[in-house]
Design a protein around this motif. Structure first.
Motif, PDB file in Angstrom:
ATOM      1  N   ILE B  20       0.026  34.320  47.704  1.00 48.35           N
ATOM      2  CA  ILE B  20       0.285  35.050  48.946  1.00 48.35           C
ATOM      3  C   ILE B  20       1.532  35.922  48.780  1.00 48.35           C
ATOM      4  CG2 ILE B  20       1.016  34.793  51.359  1.00 48.35           C
ATOM      5  CD1 ILE B  20      -0.733  32.241  51.418  1.00 48.35           C
ATOM      6  N   CYS B  21       2.594  35.336  48.249  1.00 47.31           N
ATOM      7  CA  CYS B  21       3.851  36.088  48.088  1.00 47.31           C
ATOM      8  C   CYS B  21       3.656  37.267  47.123  1.00 47.31           C
ATOM      9  CB  CYS B  21       4.961  35.169  47.576  1.00 47.31           C
ATOM     10  SG  CYS B  21       5.443  33.896  48.762  1.00 47.31           S
ATOM     11  N   TYR B  22       2.858  37.054  46.077  1.00 43.50           N
ATOM     12  CA  TYR B  22       2.642  38.144  45.135  1.00 43.50           C
ATOM     13  C   TYR B  22       1.781  39.246  45.736  1.00 43.50           C
ATOM     14  CZ  TYR B  22       1.460  40.923  41.123  1.00 43.50           C
ATOM     15  OH  TYR B  22       1.300  41.999  40.285  1.00 43.50           O
ATOM     16  N   GLN B  23       0.729  38.865  46.460  1.00 41.60           N
ATOM     17  CA  GLN B  23      -0.157  39.870  47.063  1.00 41.60           C
ATOM     18  C   GLN B  23       0.603  40.722  48.079  1.00 41.60           C
ATOM     19  OE1 GLN B  23      -3.589  37.727  48.503  1.00 41.60           O
ATOM     20  NE2 GLN B  23      -4.553  37.696  46.481  1.00 41.60           N
ATOM     21  N   MET B  24       1.596  40.122  48.729  1.00 45.34           N
ATOM     22  CA  MET B  24       2.377  40.876  49.717  1.00 45.34           C
ATOM     23  C   MET B  24       3.404  41.783  49.048  1.00 45.34           C
ATOM     24  SD  MET B  24       1.456  39.988  52.822  1.00 45.34           S
ATOM     25  CE  MET B  24       0.527  38.702  53.638  1.00 45.34           C
ATOM     26  N   THR B  25       4.106  41.254  48.032  1.00 45.26           N
ATOM     27  CA  THR B  25       5.246  41.989  47.483  1.00 45.26           C
ATOM     28  C   THR B  25       4.924  42.721  46.182  1.00 45.26           C
ATOM     29  OG1 THR B  25       6.012  40.064  46.229  1.00 45.26           O
ATOM     30  CG2 THR B  25       6.867  40.339  48.468  1.00 45.26           C
ATOM     31  N   ARG B  26       3.914  42.252  45.471  1.00 48.26           N
ATOM     32  CA  ARG B  26       3.477  42.818  44.190  1.00 48.26           C
ATOM     33  C   ARG B  26       4.610  42.851  43.159  1.00 48.26           C
ATOM     34  NH1 ARG B  26      -0.742  45.949  46.636  1.00 48.26           N
ATOM     35  NH2 ARG B  26      -0.223  47.959  45.710  1.00 48.26           N
ATOM     36  N   ASN B  27       5.424  41.824  43.183  1.00 52.66           N
ATOM     37  CA  ASN B  27       6.482  41.699  42.187  1.00 52.66           C
ATOM     38  C   ASN B  27       6.576  40.212  41.832  1.00 52.66           C
ATOM     39  OD1 ASN B  27       9.402  41.023  41.443  1.00 52.66           O
ATOM     40  ND2 ASN B  27       9.408  43.249  41.287  1.00 52.66           N
ATOM     41  N   THR B  28       6.501  39.900  40.523  1.00 51.18           N
ATOM     42  CA  THR B  28       6.422  38.485  40.128  1.00 51.18           C
ATOM     43  C   THR B  28       7.726  37.747  40.428  1.00 51.18           C
ATOM     44  OG1 THR B  28       7.027  39.143  37.888  1.00 51.18           O
ATOM     45  CG2 THR B  28       4.698  38.790  38.311  1.00 51.18           C
ATOM     46  N   HIS B  29       8.869  38.384  40.153  1.00 45.93           N
ATOM     47  CA  HIS B  29      10.156  37.697  40.380  1.00 45.93           C
ATOM     48  C   HIS B  29      10.400  37.468  41.871  1.00 45.93           C
ATOM     49  CE1 HIS B  29      11.145  37.961  36.213  1.00 45.93           C
ATOM     50  NE2 HIS B  29      11.064  39.277  36.210  1.00 45.93           N
ATOM     51  N   THR B  30      10.101  38.489  42.660  1.00 46.44           N
ATOM     52  CA  THR B  30      10.248  38.348  44.116  1.00 46.44           C
ATOM     53  C   THR B  30       9.314  37.260  44.623  1.00 46.44           C
ATOM     54  OG1 THR B  30      10.754  40.695  44.272  1.00 46.44           O
ATOM     55  CG2 THR B  30      10.165  39.570  46.313  1.00 46.44           C
ATOM     56  N   ALA B  31       8.089  37.260  44.104  1.00 42.87           N
ATOM     57  CA  ALA B  31       7.111  36.260  44.540  1.00 42.87           C
ATOM     58  C   ALA B  31       7.587  34.846  44.206  1.00 42.87           C
ATOM     59  CB  ALA B  31       5.754  36.529  43.902  1.00 42.87           C
ATOM     60  N   GLU B  32       8.184  34.677  43.036  1.00 44.57           N
ATOM     61  CA  GLU B  32       8.695  33.344  42.660  1.00 44.57           C
ATOM     62  C   GLU B  32       9.839  32.935  43.574  1.00 44.57           C
ATOM     63  OE1 GLU B  32       9.617  33.567  38.503  1.00 44.57           O
ATOM     64  OE2 GLU B  32       7.501  33.671  37.915  1.00 44.57           O
ATOM     65  N   ASP B  33      10.752  33.861  43.865  1.00 42.60           N
ATOM     66  CA  ASP B  33      11.869  33.550  44.765  1.00 42.60           C
ATOM     67  C   ASP B  33      11.360  33.182  46.152  1.00 42.60           C
ATOM     68  OD1 ASP B  33      14.192  36.072  43.480  1.00 42.60           O
ATOM     69  OD2 ASP B  33      13.686  34.043  42.793  1.00 42.60           O
ATOM     70  N   LEU B  34      10.424  33.987  46.652  1.00 41.13           N
ATOM     71  CA  LEU B  34       9.910  33.729  47.995  1.00 41.13           C
ATOM     72  C   LEU B  34       9.118  32.417  48.046  1.00 41.13           C
ATOM     73  CD1 LEU B  34       8.791  37.300  49.107  1.00 41.13           C
ATOM     74  CD2 LEU B  34      10.841  36.055  49.779  1.00 41.13           C
ATOM     75  N   THR B  35       8.468  32.059  46.953  1.00 39.61           N
ATOM     76  CA  THR B  35       7.735  30.787  46.907  1.00 39.61           C
ATOM     77  C   THR B  35       8.718  29.628  47.058  1.00 39.61           C
ATOM     78  OG1 THR B  35       6.079  31.761  45.453  1.00 39.61           O
ATOM     79  CG2 THR B  35       6.144  29.363  45.539  1.00 39.61           C
ATOM     80  N   GLN B  36       9.837  29.707  46.350  1.00 43.26           N
ATOM     81  CA  GLN B  36      10.870  28.662  46.481  1.00 43.26           C
ATOM     82  C   GLN B  36      11.383  28.610  47.915  1.00 43.26           C
ATOM     83  OE1 GLN B  36      14.167  28.170  43.861  1.00 43.26           O
ATOM     84  NE2 GLN B  36      13.105  29.179  42.173  1.00 43.26           N
ATOM     85  N   GLU B  37      11.673  29.789  48.476  1.00 44.31           N
ATOM     86  CA  GLU B  37      12.196  29.841  49.846  1.00 44.31           C
ATOM     87  C   GLU B  37      11.181  29.242  50.824  1.00 44.31           C
ATOM     88  OE1 GLU B  37      15.253  30.736  50.734  1.00 44.31           O
ATOM     89  OE2 GLU B  37      15.629  31.057  48.592  1.00 44.31           O
ATOM     90  N   THR B  38       9.899  29.486  50.548  1.00 48.27           N
ATOM     91  CA  THR B  38       8.851  28.949  51.426  1.00 48.27           C
ATOM     92  C   THR B  38       8.897  27.426  51.428  1.00 48.27           C
ATOM     93  OG1 THR B  38       7.421  30.862  51.040  1.00 48.27           O
ATOM     94  CG2 THR B  38       6.344  28.840  51.788  1.00 48.27           C
ATOM     95  N   PHE B  39       8.988  26.827  50.245  1.00 46.44           N
ATOM     96  CA  PHE B  39       8.984  25.360  50.182  1.00 46.44           C
ATOM     97  C   PHE B  39      10.266  24.774  50.764  1.00 46.44           C
ATOM     98  CE2 PHE B  39       4.988  24.651  48.585  1.00 46.44           C
ATOM     99  CZ  PHE B  39       4.708  25.324  47.413  1.00 46.44           C
TER     100      PHE B  39
END
Lengths: 155, 172
Positions: B20-39
């Motif tokens: 979900i984070c990657y589909q929204m932001t289309r950036n792998t590093h941002t998606a990983e950061d946001l995944t951590q923030e989500t949890f």
């Protein structure tokens, strides 16, 4: 391509475009803003996210997140112990000084000496007690880490 | 939910949240950061996780994190791209409210508003022609008030662009 129906919900085209990464920045923002509050659309979107469509992160993000969470738990426990110790010490000092007695009209030299000695004694014993509790907590988490590592090796 | 159950949940839904984070932001590093923030956020509110809707609950948190990131990035980019000239031109154009004085001007604004697509069309119609407040629009359309304000702000920017295009068209 229309992203929204007249009723304001996301179209199937919008969800498919999100899945296939064909939306531009503003479109993704608009879709995200809608999914942030619409229950129906979030259910439709998550239904499309089947196992074969999911991506794998390059680093184990869940593990890193869990480590950060455990660190927060530790910090919270330690600060609670320190606060409790400080409150207990303060209560003992005040009790020794006789402030809880009804008759507090005079403070003799002996009383002040007693207060000073008591304060020093409590300060040295509580700091030792606090250090012991911190070590206990660290041992608990060290044991947990050891157990998790063993489980991970077995897997 | 115990800590062990939460830990198992993060492992089970790691790919979902990351996707979900990657589909929204289309950036792998941002998606990983946001995944951590989500949890991290999910842990803070784990007691409010509904039993049969864990997937949707996590998806909602991830979407909110991505939305906040996108909004911040978009606003920064729009103001940087506009530059001084862009902002001056936009601010010199009259705001739509000030134009609604005669029937002809009302019709002119209505034709411009009708060029807007959802989710801006209904918000603008209610705001300019029904004179709803943002709270009333939020109630009517069942959207958060903050979302309505953001959509109204963006719609006004689009309308100002239409007005400018109209003015340029008249003089060219």
């Amino acid at each position: 391509m229309e992203l929204f129906h007249e009723n304001g919900h996301l179209t199937d085209d919008a969800l498919q475009a999100l899945l296939h990464e064909t939306l531009d920045e503003l479109e993704r923002l608009e879709v995200a803003e809608h999914l942030a509050f619409c229950d129906d659309c979030i259910i439709n979107y998550t239904a499309l996210l089947t196992e074969d469509t999911l991506l794998t992160p390059s680093t184990p993000v869940a593990l890193t997140a869990w480590q950060r969470i455990r660190q927060k738990i530790r910090q919270s426990l330690v600060s609670r112990y320190i606060s409790a110790a400080a409150c207990a010490a303060l209560a003992l000092v005040l009790w020794s000084s006789g402030i809880f007695n009804l008759d507090i009209k005079t403070f003799s030299e002996n009383t002040l000496t007693t207060v000073n000695e008591t304060t020093q004694m409590i300060s040295s014993s509580t700091s030792g007690w606090t250090q012991d509790r911190i070590a206990d907590i660290q041992n608990i988490f060290a044991k947990e880490e050891g157990t998790e590592k063993n489980e991970h090796k077995e897997k | 939910m115990t800590n062990e159950q939460f830990r198992d949940m993060t492992i089970q839904y790691e790919k979902l949240v990351y996707t979900i984070c990657y589909q929204m932001t289309r950036n792998t590093h941002t998606a990983e950061d946001l995944t951590q923030e989500t949890f991290l956020s999910a842990y803070t509110h784990k007691e409010s996780c509904p039993d049969d809707y864990t997937k949707q609950w996590l998806a909602r948190i991830a979407t909110n994190k991505a939305k906040d990131f996108l909004k911040s990035a978009y606003n920064r980019r729009v103001y940087l791209d506009a530059g001084e000239t862009g902002l001056e031109v936009i601010s010199q154009e009259p705001l739509p409210e000030r134009l609604v004085e005669t029937d002809a001007e009302t019709e002119h604004i209505r034709s411009l508003v009708n060029k807007l697509k959802e989710p801006y069309l209904k918000v603008c119609t209610l705001y300019f022609f029904e004179e709803y407040s943002t709270e009333e629009i939020a109630d009517a359309l069942k959207r958060p008030k903050k979302t309505v304000e953001t959509q109204l702000y963006r719609a006004k920017q689009k309308l100002q662009t239409f007005i400018k295009e109209d003015s340029d068209g008249t003089f060219s």
